[in-house]
Design an enzyme around this catalytic site. Structure first.
Site, PDB file in Angstrom:
ATOM      1  N   ASN A 170     -10.068  -0.185   0.357  1.00 38.28           N
ATOM      2  CA  ASN A 170      -8.610  -0.070   0.265  1.00 38.28           C
ATOM      3  C   ASN A 170      -8.150  -0.724  -1.046  1.00 38.28           C
ATOM      4  OD1 ASN A 170      -5.844  -0.426   0.474  1.00 38.28           O
ATOM      5  ND2 ASN A 170      -5.888  -1.077   2.613  1.00 38.28           N
ATOM      6  N   CYS A 188       0.818  -1.225   0.000  1.00 39.64           N
ATOM      7  CA  CYS A 188       0.000   0.000   0.000  1.00 39.64           C
ATOM      8  C   CYS A 188       0.846   1.267   0.000  1.00 39.64           C
ATOM      9  CB  CYS A 188      -0.947   0.001   1.191  1.00 39.64           C
ATOM     10  SG  CYS A 188      -2.115  -1.361   1.135  1.00 39.64           S
ATOM     11  N   HIS A 222      -3.138   7.297   2.400  1.00 34.83           N
ATOM     12  CA  HIS A 222      -3.559   5.987   1.894  1.00 34.83           C
ATOM     13  C   HIS A 222      -4.932   5.673   2.501  1.00 34.83           C
ATOM     14  CE1 HIS A 222      -3.897   1.815   1.081  1.00 34.83           C
ATOM     15  NE2 HIS A 222      -3.599   1.430   2.307  1.00 34.83           N
TER      16      HIS A 222
HETATM   17  N1  COA Z   1     -18.135  -8.116  10.399  1.00 32.66           N
HETATM   18  C1  COA Z   1     -18.611  -8.359  11.628  1.00 32.66           C
HETATM   19  N2  COA Z   1     -17.841  -8.652  12.669  1.00 32.66           N
HETATM   20  C2  COA Z   1     -16.521  -8.716  12.438  1.00 32.66           C
HETATM   21  C3  COA Z   1     -15.953  -8.498  11.196  1.00 32.66           C
HETATM   22  C4  COA Z   1     -16.826  -8.192  10.144  1.00 32.66           C
HETATM   23  N3  COA Z   1     -16.371  -7.949   8.898  1.00 32.66           N
HETATM   24  N4  COA Z   1     -14.619  -8.609  11.290  1.00 32.66           N
HETATM   25  C5  COA Z   1     -14.339  -8.904  12.558  1.00 32.66           C
HETATM   26  N5  COA Z   1     -15.494  -8.984  13.260  1.00 32.66           N
HETATM   27  C6  COA Z   1     -15.674  -9.280  14.672  1.00 32.66           C
HETATM   28  C7  COA Z   1     -14.529 -10.113  15.217  1.00 32.66           C
HETATM   29  O1  COA Z   1     -14.746 -11.490  14.978  1.00 32.66           O
HETATM   30  C8  COA Z   1     -14.578  -9.766  16.672  1.00 32.66           C
HETATM   31  O2  COA Z   1     -15.603 -10.504  17.284  1.00 32.66           O
HETATM   32  P1  COA Z   1     -15.393 -11.143  18.725  1.00 32.66           P
HETATM   33  O3  COA Z   1     -15.149  -9.988  19.638  1.00 32.66           O
HETATM   34  O4  COA Z   1     -16.667 -11.852  18.945  1.00 32.66           O
HETATM   35  O5  COA Z   1     -14.199 -12.035  18.590  1.00 32.66           O
HETATM   36  C9  COA Z   1     -15.006  -8.303  16.687  1.00 32.66           C
HETATM   37  O6  COA Z   1     -15.627  -8.060  15.412  1.00 32.66           O
HETATM   38  C10 COA Z   1     -13.859  -7.342  16.855  1.00 32.66           C
HETATM   39  O7  COA Z   1     -12.846  -7.738  15.951  1.00 32.66           O
HETATM   40  P2  COA Z   1     -11.484  -6.964  15.890  1.00 32.66           P
HETATM   41  O8  COA Z   1     -10.607  -7.630  14.868  1.00 32.66           O
HETATM   42  O9  COA Z   1     -10.958  -6.812  17.265  1.00 32.66           O
HETATM   43  O10 COA Z   1     -11.995  -5.552  15.347  1.00 32.66           O
HETATM   44  P3  COA Z   1     -11.246  -4.186  15.290  1.00 32.66           P
HETATM   45  O11 COA Z   1     -11.941  -3.189  16.114  1.00 32.66           O
HETATM   46  O12 COA Z   1      -9.770  -4.314  15.456  1.00 32.66           O
HETATM   47  O13 COA Z   1     -11.513  -3.771  13.773  1.00 32.66           O
HETATM   48  C11 COA Z   1     -10.375  -3.718  11.671  1.00 32.66           C
HETATM   49  C12 COA Z   1     -11.006  -4.587  12.751  1.00 32.66           C
HETATM   50  C13 COA Z   1      -9.781  -4.606  10.608  1.00 32.66           C
HETATM   51  C14 COA Z   1     -11.447  -2.838  11.066  1.00 32.66           C
HETATM   52  C15 COA Z   1      -9.276  -2.808  12.330  1.00 32.66           C
HETATM   53  O14 COA Z   1      -8.418  -3.592  13.139  1.00 32.66           O
HETATM   54  C16 COA Z   1      -8.464  -2.100  11.290  1.00 32.66           C
HETATM   55  O15 COA Z   1      -8.956  -1.262  10.578  1.00 32.66           O
HETATM   56  N6  COA Z   1      -7.153  -2.382  11.204  1.00 32.66           N
HETATM   57  C17 COA Z   1      -6.320  -1.821  10.171  1.00 32.66           C
HETATM   58  C18 COA Z   1      -6.442  -2.680   8.937  1.00 32.66           C
HETATM   59  C19 COA Z   1      -5.895  -2.032   7.709  1.00 32.66           C
HETATM   60  O16 COA Z   1      -6.119  -0.878   7.488  1.00 32.66           O
HETATM   61  N7  COA Z   1      -5.186  -2.815   6.900  1.00 32.66           N
HETATM   62  C20 COA Z   1      -4.627  -2.385   5.680  1.00 32.66           C
HETATM   63  C21 COA Z   1      -3.470  -1.504   5.930  1.00 32.66           C
HETATM   64  S1  COA Z   1      -2.730  -1.032   4.435  1.00 32.66           S
END
Ligand code: COA
Length: 338
Positions: free
Chosen positions: A291, A119, A261
């Site tokens: 993204n 990215c 980004h």
């Molecule tokens: N829909 C519904 N629930 C979801 C889900 C989805 N698409 N994805 C994850 N969950 C659930 C998980 O299973 C978890 O459930 P649990 O508590 O019962 O185990 C809960 O939501 C929280 O998951 P978590 O992974 O802790 O969420 P988060 O608050 O960290 O958000 C992201 C997840 C991916 C949105 C966040 O971590 C993020 O944006 N990270 C950066 C990713 C990124 O930008 N990557 C590319 C960089 S170039």
């Protein structure tokens, strides 16, 4: 730190272009496949829909289209292009997809190569191109960011599949002797944290002949530790942007546009608030594309230039970040015709 103060000439941003696939997949549609919903995705990421390349399209076509639009905006004869860099992690050909784009464009005097930095790829490619231009060895370059992560996403993994989409964007940049558009930049890598986000090869060795094996060329789908990537972005992007602003003694209230980004709206908001940049100056099209990896920055730039939010002379603070881990930032003035 790499600095363009080491170079002889300036860089001017004179064109941009973009292209996206036809097929839109909304959050509601995605919830037909994985256990997710529009409310969860929108509130955690800002993403409402993404686009996915279909059978009648290709990454090379999108990248060619984006590049052509940038060249047209710059009003260049394609024969005057010296360099084409395609930033991508998802080439159609692992030997490189950029020569095909070069020939599609008819840019017969250009050398073309691919560059991979996930990215951060567009920013890394832009700075690479700027070295050729500033040294005087080349005059005109097209820098493309294009990715088709849809082919490497596990569409049954709701933690990753909701985030990504396909797209392409490009800029036309040229060497100038007068005032430069590119003020400064910095690029960084930290391979020790590469496991936070990767698209790694499988270690599948098959028998070749008795006593010898070969590694079959294949990759696992994208794997990500979302929380770690989130923390990395909100920690490192403000640091690298702050360092460049300090170096060039530019106060954050002089920034016309924050162009990050497009990974997650919460990351955009967190970075903006660290510099007290109001939301009207934070460019975001996450809602419509998700993204798109190396494509997000030029795709967003092109949209905001063509709808005339960004005007000639505007100061843009830009940062890319992602797998590697890799990240970078650049400060530049837009000098295109709009
Ligand atoms: N829909 C519904 N629930 C979801 C889900 C989805 N698409 N994805 C994850 N969950 C659930 C998980 O299973 C978890 O459930 P649990 O508590 O019962 O185990 C809960 O939501 C929280 O998951 P978590 O992974 O802790 O969420 P988060 O608050 O960290 O958000 C992201 C997840 C991916 C949105 C966040 O971590 C993020 O944006 N990270 C950066 C990713 C990124 O930008 N990557 C590319 C960089 S170039």
């Amino acid at each position: 730190m790499i600095s363009n103060s080491q170079c002889d000439r300036g860089i001017s941003f004179v064109g941009c272009g973009s292209a996206t696939p036809q097929k839109i997949i909304t959050n509601d549609q995605l919830s037909q496949r994985v256990d997710t919903n529009d409310e969860w995705i929108q509130s955690r990421t800002g993403i409402g829909e993404r686009r996915v390349i279909s059978e009648n399209e290709s990454l090379i076509d999108l990248a060619t289209h984006a590049a052509l639009n940038a060249v047209k905006m710059a009003n260049w004869d394609v024969k005057t292009i010296d360099l084409i860099i395609l930033a991508t992690s998802t080439p159609e050909d692992l030997f490189g997809s950029s020569p095909k784009i070069q020939s599609n464009l008819g840019a017969s005097n250009a050398v073309a190569f691919d560059l991979t930095a996930a990215c951060s790829g567009f920013l890394f490619a832009l700075i690479t191109a700027s070295q050729y231009l500033a040294s005087g060895s080349m005059k005109r370059a097209v820098v493309i960011g294009a990715d088709q992560l849809s082919k490497w996403v596990d569409w049954d993994d709701r933690k990753t599949c909701v985030l990504f989409g396909d797209g392409a964007g490009a800029v036309a940049v040229e060497a100038v002797n007068d005032e430069t558009g590119l003020i400064g930049y910095d690029l960084k890598s930290d391979g020790s944290k590469g496991d936070c986000l990767n698209l790694s090869q499988s270690n599948n060795f098959l028998d070749l002949i008795p006593g010898a094996s070969y590694q079959k060329g294949e990759y696992f789908p994208i794997k990500m530790q979302g929380k770690e990537v989130y923390k990395f972005a909100v920690r490192e992007v403000p640091i690298i942007l702050g360092e460049i602003l300090d170096k060039y003694q530019i106060k954050s209230d002089k920034i016309d546009w924050l162009l990050l980004h497009q990974a997650n709206q919460r990351i955009l908001d967190a970075v903006a608030s660290r510099f007290s940049i109001p939301s009207e100056k934070v460019l975001s099209n996450l809602k419509f594309y998700g993204n798109t990896s190396a494509a997000t920055i030029p795709l967003m730039l092109d949209e905001a230039v063509r709808d005339q939010r960004i005007k000639s002379g505007d100061l843009i603070a830009c940062s890319g970040f992602g797998a590697g881990l890799s990240w970078g930032a650049a400060l530049f003035y837009w000098h295109g015709p709009y």
